[in-house]
Design a protein around this motif. Sequence first.
Motif, PDB file in Angstrom:
ATOM      1  N   SER A 171     195.777 -27.398  40.919  1.00 46.87           N
ATOM      2  CA  SER A 171     194.723 -26.770  41.705  1.00 46.87           C
ATOM      3  C   SER A 171     193.565 -27.733  41.927  1.00 46.87           C
ATOM      4  O   SER A 171     193.329 -28.647  41.148  1.00 46.87           O
ATOM      5  N   ASP A 172     192.871 -27.520  43.049  1.00 44.96           N
ATOM      6  CA  ASP A 172     191.698 -28.327  43.366  1.00 44.96           C
ATOM      7  C   ASP A 172     190.638 -27.360  43.864  1.00 44.96           C
ATOM      8  O   ASP A 172     190.946 -26.473  44.662  1.00 44.96           O
ATOM      9  N   PRO A 173     189.385 -27.502  43.388  1.00 45.33           N
ATOM     10  CA  PRO A 173     188.356 -26.524  43.766  1.00 45.33           C
ATOM     11  C   PRO A 173     188.171 -26.414  45.279  1.00 45.33           C
ATOM     12  O   PRO A 173     187.731 -25.378  45.780  1.00 45.33           O
ATOM     13  N   GLY A 174     188.515 -27.446  46.021  1.00 47.26           N
ATOM     14  CA  GLY A 174     188.279 -27.415  47.464  1.00 47.26           C
ATOM     15  C   GLY A 174     189.411 -26.790  48.266  1.00 47.26           C
ATOM     16  O   GLY A 174     189.343 -26.739  49.477  1.00 47.26           O
ATOM     17  N   VAL A 175     190.425 -26.333  47.575  1.00 45.06           N
ATOM     18  CA  VAL A 175     191.603 -25.876  48.303  1.00 45.06           C
ATOM     19  C   VAL A 175     191.631 -24.355  48.417  1.00 45.06           C
ATOM     20  O   VAL A 175     191.408 -23.642  47.451  1.00 45.06           O
ATOM     21  N   GLN A 176     191.855 -23.854  49.625  1.00 44.13           N
ATOM     22  CA  GLN A 176     192.031 -22.417  49.851  1.00 44.13           C
ATOM     23  C   GLN A 176     193.393 -22.176  50.498  1.00 44.13           C
ATOM     24  O   GLN A 176     193.957 -23.096  51.083  1.00 44.13           O
ATOM     25  N   ALA A 177     193.840 -20.945  50.399  1.00 41.76           N
ATOM     26  CA  ALA A 177     195.086 -20.600  51.072  1.00 41.76           C
ATOM     27  C   ALA A 177     194.918 -20.832  52.568  1.00 41.76           C
ATOM     28  O   ALA A 177     193.872 -20.538  53.133  1.00 41.76           O
ATOM     29  N   GLY A 178     195.935 -21.383  53.206  1.00 43.16           N
ATOM     30  CA  GLY A 178     195.873 -21.645  54.644  1.00 43.16           C
ATOM     31  C   GLY A 178     195.500 -23.067  54.984  1.00 43.16           C
ATOM     32  O   GLY A 178     195.686 -23.511  56.108  1.00 43.16           O
ATOM     33  N   ASP A 179     194.987 -23.831  54.018  1.00 44.91           N
ATOM     34  CA  ASP A 179     194.619 -25.234  54.269  1.00 44.91           C
ATOM     35  C   ASP A 179     195.865 -26.078  54.472  1.00 44.91           C
ATOM     36  O   ASP A 179     196.892 -25.853  53.833  1.00 44.91           O
ATOM     37  N   LYS A 180     195.722 -27.031  55.395  1.00 42.51           N
ATOM     38  CA  LYS A 180     196.778 -28.044  55.500  1.00 42.51           C
ATOM     39  C   LYS A 180     196.437 -29.151  54.518  1.00 42.51           C
ATOM     40  O   LYS A 180     195.303 -29.647  54.512  1.00 42.51           O
ATOM     41  N   ILE A 181     197.382 -29.542  53.715  1.00 42.24           N
ATOM     42  CA  ILE A 181     197.094 -30.613  52.761  1.00 42.24           C
ATOM     43  C   ILE A 181     198.280 -31.572  52.675  1.00 42.24           C
ATOM     44  O   ILE A 181     199.351 -31.320  53.230  1.00 42.24           O
ATOM     45  N   SER A 182     198.043 -32.648  51.980  1.00 40.31           N
ATOM     46  CA  SER A 182     199.146 -33.512  51.596  1.00 40.31           C
ATOM     47  C   SER A 182     199.195 -33.514  50.079  1.00 40.31           C
ATOM     48  O   SER A 182     198.159 -33.405  49.419  1.00 40.31           O
ATOM     49  N   LEU A 183     200.381 -33.622  49.560  1.00 38.62           N
ATOM     50  CA  LEU A 183     200.525 -33.734  48.112  1.00 38.62           C
ATOM     51  C   LEU A 183     200.913 -35.172  47.787  1.00 38.62           C
ATOM     52  O   LEU A 183     201.802 -35.738  48.417  1.00 38.62           O
ATOM     53  N   ALA A 184     200.184 -35.737  46.827  1.00 41.24           N
ATOM     54  CA  ALA A 184     200.517 -37.086  46.383  1.00 41.24           C
ATOM     55  C   ALA A 184     201.235 -36.984  45.052  1.00 41.24           C
ATOM     56  O   ALA A 184     200.703 -36.454  44.094  1.00 41.24           O
ATOM     57  N   VAL A 185     202.473 -37.447  45.046  1.00 42.81           N
ATOM     58  CA  VAL A 185     203.250 -37.425  43.805  1.00 42.81           C
ATOM     59  C   VAL A 185     203.739 -38.846  43.555  1.00 42.81           C
ATOM     60  O   VAL A 185     204.427 -39.421  44.402  1.00 42.81           O
ATOM     61  N   ARG A 186     203.336 -39.413  42.427  1.00 41.63           N
ATOM     62  CA  ARG A 186     203.723 -40.792  42.173  1.00 41.63           C
ATOM     63  C   ARG A 186     205.210 -40.900  41.885  1.00 41.63           C
ATOM     64  O   ARG A 186     205.840 -39.995  41.363  1.00 41.63           O
ATOM     65  N   ARG A 187     205.719 -42.065  42.272  1.00 42.38           N
ATOM     66  CA  ARG A 187     207.165 -42.299  42.179  1.00 42.38           C
ATOM     67  C   ARG A 187     207.744 -41.976  40.802  1.00 42.38           C
ATOM     68  O   ARG A 187     208.798 -41.383  40.686  1.00 42.38           O
ATOM     69  N   GLU A 188     207.014 -42.411  39.761  1.00 39.41           N
ATOM     70  CA  GLU A 188     207.567 -42.260  38.421  1.00 39.41           C
ATOM     71  C   GLU A 188     207.477 -40.823  37.919  1.00 39.41           C
ATOM     72  O   GLU A 188     208.053 -40.484  36.893  1.00 39.41           O
ATOM     73  N   ASN A 189     206.718 -39.973  38.620  1.00 37.50           N
ATOM     74  CA  ASN A 189     206.572 -38.592  38.180  1.00 37.50           C
ATOM     75  C   ASN A 189     207.554 -37.636  38.841  1.00 37.50           C
ATOM     76  O   ASN A 189     207.511 -36.438  38.625  1.00 37.50           O
ATOM     77  N   MET A 190     208.412 -38.187  39.682  1.00 39.48           N
ATOM     78  CA  MET A 190     209.387 -37.329  40.346  1.00 39.48           C
ATOM     79  C   MET A 190     210.704 -37.372  39.578  1.00 39.48           C
ATOM     80  O   MET A 190     211.104 -38.421  39.085  1.00 39.48           O
ATOM     81  N   LYS A 191     211.319 -36.199  39.500  1.00 39.48           N
ATOM     82  CA  LYS A 191     212.612 -36.144  38.833  1.00 39.48           C
ATOM     83  C   LYS A 191     213.700 -35.900  39.873  1.00 39.48           C
ATOM     84  O   LYS A 191     213.543 -35.063  40.755  1.00 39.48           O
TER      85      LYS A 191
END
Lengths: 287, 357
Positions: free
Chosen positions: B267-287
Amino acid sequence: MEKKRKKKPGLFLTVLPLYVFTICFVVGPLLYMIALSFATNGNGSDTIWRFTLDNYKKIGEPVYLESFVQSFQLAITSTVLIMLMGYPFGYFMAKLSEKGKKRMMLLIMIPFWTSSLIRMYGWIIILQAKGVLNGILMKLGLIQEPLKILYSYPAVVVGMVYALLPFMILSVYSSVEKMDWSLVEAARDLGAGRARAFFDVTLKLTLPGLLTGVILTFIPSMGLFFIADILGGNKIVLVGNVIQDQVTRGSNWPFAAALAVVLMILTSLMIWLYRKITHVKDLEGFF
Amino acid sequence: MSETLLELRNIKKSFGTTDVLNGIGLSISRGEFITFLGASGCGKTTTLRIIAGLEKPDEGQVLLEGRDVTYLEPHQRDVNTVFQNYALFPHMNVEANVGYGLKIRKVPKEEIKKRVSDMLKLVQLDGYEKRMPSELSGGQKQRVAIARALINSPKLLLLDEPLGALDLKLRRAMQTELKRLQKKLGITFLYITHDQEEAINMSDRIVVMREGKFEQIGTPDEIYNCPKTSYVADFVGNANIIEGIVRQAGEEEILVETEGQIVKAVSDPGVQAGDKISLAVRRENMKVCGDCEEGLEAVLKDKSFQAGQLHMTLNLNSGKEITVSRYGMDAPLSQGQKVRISWEPQHAVPVDIRREA
C-alpha cells in the motif's frame, strides 16, 4: 622489438628510396660543399682541389663578419616578431569553429599560390615613397612628408615577417589544436586565473609547436637573400646575399661554401641552444 | 541533517536549442556524500560544471555557504574537481601535480613538499613523487587526481565519474577507499556516476537525474526500496514495470488489475481505487513456478547464466517482457514452457501514480 623489425628485408626495401634520395640530394651535396670549402679558388670560376684554410680565414674580415652579425640580428628580430604575432594567431585560430578553421586555413594558403618573389614586389608598391602606406598615412594627417620605409632595415623585417609568418601560425595552430582543454579547466579549478593557467599549462604544452615554428622561421630568415635584395636595396647585406654574390659575380665557390658551412654551424648552434633552454624550462617548471 | 553547504536554486541551462537543465534545485549539507545518478546526457556533468564554475547557468543561482557564487570564476570558489579523464598535467611530475594548487596560493616550498608527501601517503602513493603521469596506471592516476584536489581542503569536492575508466575490481576497491577518505577528512563529496551500484554503496543521499530534472532524491535505501517513478525503479533497481489499475486500496495491501488478473502490491498513502499505476517488482523478487495455480501467466522465452545468476526472460500474455533473476542454476524449467510469475505483496511498489480527473 626494434631489432627484430630492423632485420625484416621488406621494410628495408620500402625505405630504400628514401635513403637513396637522402644520399643523392642531401648528404652528397653537403659533403661536396664541405669539401669545396677547403679547396682553393682558381682563376675565373675554376676550383683547384688543393687543401687550404684561407676561405675560413677570409670570413674573419670585417665586411663579412658584419654580414653575419646583421643576418643574426635580422633573423632574431623577425623570429621574435613572428612569434609574438604568430602564436596568438595560431592559438585563436585553433579555437574557431570547424568552418572558421577551414576558412582561415584557406586565407593563409592563398598567398602561396603566387611566387614569393612577386609578392615581395607587391611590398614595394605598398612601402615606396608614393606608395599605398604613405598615401594612407598622409591622408589621415599622421605624417606630412612621406616616410622612407622602402630600402631600409624595417622594410626587410616587414618582408621577412610577412613571408615566414604562415609557418609559425600553422605549427602553433596544429599544437594548440591537439590541446586537451580539460587540463586548463583543471588548472582553473585548482585556483589558477586565466593568465596563470595559460602560462602554466597551455603555453608549456604547445611549446613544441612554437619551437617548430621558430626553427621553420629562423633558418630561412638567415638565408632569404632576395627579400634583403628587393626591400633592402644595397644597404642590408645578409650572409645569404654574400653567398649569392660569391657564387654569381664573385665566382669564388670555395669561399661561398665556407660561408655556407659557417652559417649552417651557427644556425644549428642557435637551434640547439634554443631547444636546450626551452627543454630545461619544460622539465623544471620555471616561467 | 546539519547546516547547508551548497544550495542550487532553479538552475536552467541550454546549449543551442537543447535544454540540458530544466530548473533544478537542491540543498547539500556539510559533510554529506551525495551522488548524482543518471544515464549519460541527463545533465549531471553540466550540473557539476556549473557548481565548479566552468559553466554559467542561463538562470538560477548557486550558493556556497549562503554566498552567491553563480558568476564567480572557478578559481574564486572553494570547490575542487576530480575530472573524468583525471586531467593530470602531463608535463609535471606527481609532486608538481599534487602541489599545484598550493603553489598558486604561494604556500612556502617546504610546506608544499611536506603536505604533498602527507597527501600521497593518504592515497597510498608515497614514494611516487617524481613519477610522471605517463608512468602511472589508471588507478594510480586516479589517486593522484584525488590527492591534487583534496590537498586544497575544498569545502566541496566534485567527482565526475572518477572510477569510470577503471576495471571492476579496482573500481570496487576505490569505492571503499573514497568512502574512507571522505569519512576521514569530513569533506563534502558530490559524486557523479551512471553506475547504480556505486551510488548505492557510497552515498548518504542519491539524486536520480533524468533529462535535466531531478527524478527522485533520497537515501540509497529509499531510492532502492521505495522508488517514486518507474524510471527510478528500472534504473536503480533493475525492476520490472507492470502497468495496471488499482481496484481496491487497503491499509497494507492494494489490489491491482493487470493482464486481466488481480495481483497484490504494498500500500501507498497516495493510492486510491481507480488510479492508474505501475508496479515495480525487482527481478530477484519475482518467483517463477511451473505448476502453481496463482500468479501472472507467462511463457519462458530464454535462460542465461551470468555472474552466478540465472536470468530468465519471460513474456506475459500481453507480450510484455519480464526479466527474472535468481541465484543458482536449479530451475527445472525449459524454454517455451508455460509458467506463472508471483511475488510477495511488499515487493511490488506502486510508482507513477496517475489519477483521472
